[in-house]
Scaffold this motif. Sequence first.
Motif: not given
Length: 303
Positions: A71, A85, A208, A211, A213-214
Amino acid sequence: MPIDVAAALGAEPAACELSWTEPDVLLYHLSLGAGAYRTDPAELRWTYERDLQVLPTFALVAGGRAATMRSGAPMRLPGIDVDLRKILHAGQAITLHAPIPVCASVRSTSRVAQVWDKGKAAVIVLQNEVADLDGRPLWTATSQIWARGEGGFSGGPPAGEGVAGGGGDAGPDTSWAAPERPPDLVLDSPTSTQSAMLYRLNGDLNPLHVDPQFAAAAGLDRPILHGLASYGIACKAVVDEVLGGDASLVRDYAARFAGVLVPGESIRTRIWRNGERLTLQACCPERDGAPVLTHATMTVGAS
């Protein structure tokens, strides 16, 4: 920071030694769904060390070569520093020079081969060459990485498809269409809800794929399966059903990642034959044929 194309292309190749053993190969095959039909003796060629074969797509994770991303970790290469991201794996190609051994130590050399300016994004082309320790080539792999928001480094207005801003290199034309005739074969491959959790153990720990949230921060409503997992699943289907289970007959294999697959969905692979050249297209039947792999080809046969 902006992409420095000269620094990226001019950097010395990165070299290292990699090694793997039978359990690494077995885990990879299981992460693609091998053994789901455990009563099928043909699955033993992927799940049992006796007479074990190696799928050619194992090359992309061999020796932990898959990017170990956690992350918030950026993609850092000479001249390139991009937030994780913003990164999507856009395409993958592999050329096999020899069958992949079940156990081996090898020498790997990697470099940035191209950087294309798409205006609103950059495409970073990574090339990896692997040979055994006596120098005999095993495979060459080429990855296309799409970096959102990192284009425009060549100057000038935003680029359109196949057109770079400011006259920079936008890369090859990306237009593609499946053959205008029914496919010769259609294969359905299931995935499990645990597929991404298993596949990430090959070394690609990008959150990705696990998770929520990610995934949401990346604009997705849930974690998705790795593109390379879809790529490997389609390859296994072709080897099983077209090549009689003989992985050594795959000479090269390339595809673009055209859409996401959610663990638990299935992959439908359409195959058109033209001698030793196969054209492939993979989609998700649970979502009205939403595309998963396009621009896909495979050359097969004894070399």
